[in-house]
Design a protein around this motif. Structure first.
Motif, PDB file in Angstrom:
ATOM      1  N   ARG A 124      -8.218 -29.277  -3.292  1.00 58.01           N
ATOM      2  CA  ARG A 124      -7.746 -28.949  -1.962  1.00 58.01           C
ATOM      3  C   ARG A 124      -6.225 -29.051  -1.935  1.00 58.01           C
ATOM      4  NH1 ARG A 124     -11.635 -26.702  -1.288  1.00 58.01           N
ATOM      5  NH2 ARG A 124     -13.369 -26.977   0.129  1.00 58.01           N
ATOM      6  N   ILE A 125      -5.589 -28.394  -0.958  1.00 56.61           N
ATOM      7  CA  ILE A 125      -4.156 -28.560  -0.777  1.00 56.61           C
ATOM      8  C   ILE A 125      -3.879 -29.101   0.619  1.00 56.61           C
ATOM      9  CG2 ILE A 125      -3.476 -26.762  -2.411  1.00 56.61           C
ATOM     10  CD1 ILE A 125      -2.957 -24.913   0.023  1.00 56.61           C
ATOM     11  N   ARG A 126      -2.755 -29.815   0.737  1.00 53.96           N
ATOM     12  CA  ARG A 126      -2.312 -30.255   2.058  1.00 53.96           C
ATOM     13  C   ARG A 126      -0.795 -30.227   2.084  1.00 53.96           C
ATOM     14  NH1 ARG A 126      -4.407 -36.364   1.110  1.00 53.96           N
ATOM     15  NH2 ARG A 126      -2.609 -37.162  -0.059  1.00 53.96           N
ATOM     16  N   SER A 127      -0.253 -30.037   3.276  1.00 52.14           N
ATOM     17  CA  SER A 127       1.197 -29.980   3.432  1.00 52.14           C
ATOM     18  C   SER A 127       1.777 -31.374   3.257  1.00 52.14           C
ATOM     19  CB  SER A 127       1.523 -29.436   4.819  1.00 52.14           C
ATOM     20  OG  SER A 127       2.911 -29.431   5.010  1.00 52.14           O
ATOM     21  N   LYS A 128       2.880 -31.477   2.503  1.00 55.80           N
ATOM     22  CA  LYS A 128       3.545 -32.780   2.302  1.00 55.80           C
ATOM     23  C   LYS A 128       4.808 -32.869   3.148  1.00 55.80           C
ATOM     24  CE  LYS A 128       5.008 -35.906  -1.432  1.00 55.80           C
ATOM     25  NZ  LYS A 128       4.187 -37.064  -1.000  1.00 55.80           N
ATOM     26  N   TYR A 129       5.709 -31.883   3.043  1.00 54.89           N
ATOM     27  CA  TYR A 129       6.907 -31.842   3.886  1.00 54.89           C
ATOM     28  C   TYR A 129       7.512 -30.445   3.809  1.00 54.89           C
ATOM     29  CZ  TYR A 129       9.308 -32.684  -0.609  1.00 54.89           C
ATOM     30  OH  TYR A 129       9.734 -32.599  -1.907  1.00 54.89           O
ATOM     31  N   THR A 130       8.421 -30.148   4.743  1.00 51.52           N
ATOM     32  CA  THR A 130       9.192 -28.900   4.740  1.00 51.52           C
ATOM     33  C   THR A 130      10.669 -29.239   4.820  1.00 51.52           C
ATOM     34  OG1 THR A 130       7.420 -27.641   5.792  1.00 51.52           O
ATOM     35  CG2 THR A 130       9.624 -26.728   5.953  1.00 51.52           C
ATOM     36  N   CYS A 131      11.464 -28.630   3.939  1.00 51.45           N
ATOM     37  CA  CYS A 131      12.919 -28.828   3.946  1.00 51.45           C
ATOM     38  C   CYS A 131      13.560 -27.631   4.631  1.00 51.45           C
ATOM     39  CB  CYS A 131      13.466 -28.915   2.519  1.00 51.45           C
ATOM     40  SG  CYS A 131      12.679 -30.183   1.523  1.00 51.45           S
ATOM     41  N   ASN A 132      14.356 -27.905   5.651  1.00 44.04           N
ATOM     42  CA  ASN A 132      15.088 -26.847   6.331  1.00 44.04           C
ATOM     43  C   ASN A 132      16.578 -27.195   6.282  1.00 44.04           C
ATOM     44  OD1 ASN A 132      16.211 -24.918   7.946  1.00 44.04           O
ATOM     45  ND2 ASN A 132      14.905 -25.299   9.724  1.00 44.04           N
ATOM     46  N   PRO A 133      17.355 -26.485   5.431  1.00 51.65           N
ATOM     47  CA  PRO A 133      18.771 -26.823   5.315  1.00 51.65           C
ATOM     48  C   PRO A 133      19.569 -26.483   6.561  1.00 51.65           C
ATOM     49  CG  PRO A 133      18.294 -24.838   4.063  1.00 51.65           C
ATOM     50  CD  PRO A 133      16.974 -25.365   4.548  1.00 51.65           C
ATOM     51  N   GLY A 134      18.995 -25.682   7.464  1.00 55.45           N
ATOM     52  CA  GLY A 134      19.649 -25.398   8.744  1.00 55.45           C
ATOM     53  C   GLY A 134      20.862 -24.496   8.656  1.00 55.45           C
ATOM     54  N   TYR A 135      20.885 -23.601   7.662  1.00 56.51           N
ATOM     55  CA  TYR A 135      22.036 -22.704   7.548  1.00 56.51           C
ATOM     56  C   TYR A 135      22.049 -21.683   8.675  1.00 56.51           C
ATOM     57  CZ  TYR A 135      22.889 -24.628   2.928  1.00 56.51           C
ATOM     58  OH  TYR A 135      23.160 -25.480   1.898  1.00 56.51           O
ATOM     59  N   THR A 136      23.250 -21.420   9.209  1.00 56.29           N
ATOM     60  CA  THR A 136      23.436 -20.396  10.237  1.00 56.29           C
ATOM     61  C   THR A 136      24.475 -19.398   9.739  1.00 56.29           C
ATOM     62  OG1 THR A 136      23.037 -22.084  11.914  1.00 56.29           O
ATOM     63  CG2 THR A 136      23.968 -20.003  12.655  1.00 56.29           C
ATOM     64  N   PRO A 137      24.139 -18.124   9.583  1.00 54.21           N
ATOM     65  CA  PRO A 137      22.794 -17.566   9.774  1.00 54.21           C
ATOM     66  C   PRO A 137      21.807 -18.087   8.721  1.00 54.21           C
ATOM     67  CG  PRO A 137      24.239 -15.949   8.736  1.00 54.21           C
ATOM     68  CD  PRO A 137      25.107 -17.112   9.105  1.00 54.21           C
ATOM     69  N   VAL A 138      20.535 -17.875   9.009  1.00 55.02           N
ATOM     70  CA  VAL A 138      19.481 -18.274   8.074  1.00 55.02           C
ATOM     71  C   VAL A 138      19.759 -17.657   6.703  1.00 55.02           C
ATOM     72  CG1 VAL A 138      17.019 -18.002   7.541  1.00 55.02           C
ATOM     73  CG2 VAL A 138      17.738 -18.571   9.864  1.00 55.02           C
ATOM     74  N   SER A 139      19.579 -18.438   5.655  1.00 57.59           N
ATOM     75  CA  SER A 139      19.888 -17.965   4.308  1.00 57.59           C
ATOM     76  C   SER A 139      18.620 -18.006   3.455  1.00 57.59           C
ATOM     77  CB  SER A 139      20.973 -18.867   3.700  1.00 57.59           C
ATOM     78  OG  SER A 139      21.569 -18.249   2.604  1.00 57.59           O
ATOM     79  N   ASP A 140      18.247 -16.849   2.909  1.00 60.69           N
ATOM     80  CA  ASP A 140      17.027 -16.764   2.097  1.00 60.69           C
ATOM     81  C   ASP A 140      17.043 -17.786   0.963  1.00 60.69           C
ATOM     82  OD1 ASP A 140      16.130 -13.366   2.350  1.00 60.69           O
ATOM     83  OD2 ASP A 140      17.996 -14.167   3.140  1.00 60.69           O
ATOM     84  N   CYS A 141      15.894 -18.370   0.683  1.00 63.52           N
ATOM     85  CA  CYS A 141      15.740 -19.250  -0.477  1.00 63.52           C
ATOM     86  C   CYS A 141      15.212 -18.419  -1.639  1.00 63.52           C
ATOM     87  CB  CYS A 141      14.774 -20.386  -0.167  1.00 63.52           C
ATOM     88  SG  CYS A 141      14.460 -21.446  -1.585  1.00 63.52           S
ATOM     89  N   PHE A 142      15.978 -18.360  -2.743  1.00 66.85           N
ATOM     90  CA  PHE A 142      15.607 -17.500  -3.865  1.00 66.85           C
ATOM     91  C   PHE A 142      14.977 -18.230  -5.031  1.00 66.85           C
ATOM     92  CE2 PHE A 142      18.980 -14.457  -2.241  1.00 66.85           C
ATOM     93  CZ  PHE A 142      18.032 -13.627  -1.677  1.00 66.85           C
ATOM     94  N   CYS A 143      15.191 -19.544  -5.141  1.00 67.30           N
ATOM     95  CA  CYS A 143      14.612 -20.251  -6.279  1.00 67.30           C
ATOM     96  C   CYS A 143      14.381 -21.710  -5.917  1.00 67.30           C
ATOM     97  CB  CYS A 143      15.546 -20.157  -7.498  1.00 67.30           C
ATOM     98  SG  CYS A 143      14.784 -20.761  -9.023  1.00 67.30           S
ATOM     99  N   VAL A 144      13.218 -22.245  -6.294  1.00 69.41           N
ATOM    100  CA  VAL A 144      12.927 -23.678  -6.177  1.00 69.41           C
ATOM    101  C   VAL A 144      12.507 -24.193  -7.552  1.00 69.41           C
ATOM    102  CG1 VAL A 144      12.310 -23.721  -3.725  1.00 69.41           C
ATOM    103  CG2 VAL A 144      10.551 -23.165  -5.406  1.00 69.41           C
ATOM    104  N   ARG A 145      12.984 -25.404  -7.913  1.00 67.49           N
ATOM    105  CA  ARG A 145      12.624 -25.989  -9.209  1.00 67.49           C
ATOM    106  C   ARG A 145      12.620 -27.514  -9.144  1.00 67.49           C
ATOM    107  NH1 ARG A 145      10.842 -21.955 -10.151  1.00 67.49           N
ATOM    108  NH2 ARG A 145      10.731 -20.687 -12.026  1.00 67.49           N
ATOM    109  N   PHE A 146      11.511 -28.101  -9.605  1.00 62.48           N
ATOM    110  CA  PHE A 146      11.425 -29.552  -9.763  1.00 62.48           C
ATOM    111  C   PHE A 146      12.166 -29.971 -11.030  1.00 62.48           C
ATOM    112  CE2 PHE A 146       7.717 -28.750  -7.069  1.00 62.48           C
ATOM    113  CZ  PHE A 146       7.786 -29.817  -6.173  1.00 62.48           C
ATOM    114  N   SER A 147      12.822 -31.144 -10.980  1.00 59.52           N
ATOM    115  CA  SER A 147      13.490 -31.665 -12.173  1.00 59.52           C
ATOM    116  C   SER A 147      12.446 -32.131 -13.187  1.00 59.52           C
ATOM    117  CB  SER A 147      14.424 -32.817 -11.794  1.00 59.52           C
ATOM    118  OG  SER A 147      13.696 -33.897 -11.238  1.00 59.52           O
TER     119      SER A 147
END
Length: 383
Positions: free
Chosen positions: A47-70
């Motif tokens: 099963r999956i469940r939501s853990k958290y959402t990160c919103n950097p709050g950029y104005t204007p909204v800025s697309d997120c192009f890449c996510v990577r765990f260390s």
């Protein structure tokens, strides 16, 4: 050969020489209110469940192009269309560091161009400095930037004159990395010296020809530093061998518009996510180059399909799961793979306000990150 789909706004913007990189020339608008939800599918025990959402709050909204765990799963890095790279605590979602950001009120025209992709440098004995990541951008003279996240310093810059960069990858021991983008050449660099050691282009002129259009995805073989996969707009995935200096094999009918080619952990299978409505998510046998499975996206509860920008195997030894996401349906879907049976969906993030551009599994394969055009990063937990 299947007809070539017409790329969407994201891909079209990349094609315009006057508008470097992802996203469109116009400032993004705020995401509409959506009925986004986490949905569990199938009758299996995952099963999956939501853990958290990160919103950097950029104005204007800025697309997120890449996510990577260390590599140690301590941090989650996200790169954005405004050039910024945000580093979050992977367990809590708390913002820890910001790299390459522009002060508030910076004119849009003078902001850095999009940071299209990033990778953490693998931890190894040769390097004393931990917490280093490497990013590429869509400047007209594309840059490869080495960052030390804790000090916020750019340690090194490499410039590829006249080439917008869309993708990169490290070999698993961190000894070398490769880049690719607009000019269709895969370049291999030595990590210790930061020097270009090889240009990979063309084919054997019999069975392979190299790339004929932009390259958006790049992946090293997990054990063999001589083998690199790349894919893009020309409907192929090229298999490169650095000992030959050119492409040695090709997979056909893979239309890649994002970070959507991957190797299984044992190097025996290839995953591709194509930007189209039919047979978008596929697995291939690396040894023979034969198609193994076109993963069924539609579920009993939904007849919708997704045009994929991102796909990835989980990082456990058996690559037992797949995560993929994209546009049209604006969703990310989780699949479980078991020997002898087809991949089956067990969870989905659905009704997102805007398309998914990037996904990443944590190294424990317990967490997964999803980023997209609304500029937010969602982290989900597999339980």
């Amino acid at each position: 050969q299947a007809p070539r789909p017409v790329p969407n706004k994201l891909a079209c913007a990349m094609a315009k020489d006057g508008e470097a990189g992802y996203g469109s020339g116009a400032p993004p608008v705020a995401a509409p209110v959506s009925n986004e939800q986490v949905s569990n599918l199938g009758s299996g025990n995952k099963r999956i469940r939501s853990k958290y959402t990160c919103n950097p709050g950029y104005t204007p909204v800025s697309d997120c192009f890449c996510v990577r765990f260390s590599p140690d799963d301590q941090y989650l890095a996200a790169s954005f269309a405004n050039g910024a790279i945000n580093i979050y605590d992977a367990e809590t979602g708390k913002q820890e560091f910001v790299l390459n950001s522009s002060p508030p009120g910076t004119e849009l025209s003078s902001m850095p161009l999009p940071t299209t992709q990033l990778r953490w440098r693998p931890h190894n004995a040769q390097s004393k400095t931990k917490s280093v990541l490497i990013s590429v951008n869509a400047e007209f003279d594309g840059q490869i930037l080495h960052w030390h996240i804790k000090s916020g310093k750019c340690l090194h810059t490499i410039t590829e004159k006249g080439n917008q960069l869309f993708c990169l990858d490290y070999f698993s021991d961190g000894s070398q990395f490769a880049t690719a983008g607009r000019d269709r050449i895969v370049r291999v660099y030595d990590e210790a010296t930061k020097r270009l050691v090889q240009n990979l282009q063309g084919g054997d002129m019999k069975d392979t020809a190299g790339h004929s259009n932009r390259v958006f995805s790049l992946k090293y073989h997990p054990q063999d530093p001589h083998i690199i996969l790349s894919g893009g707009w020309d409907n192929t995935v090229q298999i490169w061998d650095t000992r030959k200096g050119h492409s040695v094999r090709s997979l056909w009918n893979c239309y890649l518009c994002g970070d959507s080619v991957d190797f299984s952990q044992d190097g025996s299978q290839i995953l591709t996510g194509s930007w189209r409505t039919e047979n978008a998510l596929q697995t291939w046998d690396f040894g023979s180059g034969q198609l193994q499975e076109s993963v069924e996206w539609q579920s009993a509860s939904s007849k919708s399909t997704c045009m994929l920008f991102a796909s990835q195997f989980s990082k456990d030894p058996n690559s037992s799961m797949i995560l993929a996401g994209g546009s049209q349906e604006n969703e990310a879907k989780f699949f479980v793979r078991q020997p002898g049976s087809k991949a089956a969906a067990f969870g989905a993030l659905v009704h997102m306000p805007k398309p998914v551009f990037t996904v990443d599994w944590s190294y424990s394969s317990r967490l997964a990150a999803v980023g997209g055009a609304d500029g937010q990063v969602r982290v989900l937990e597999v339980v």
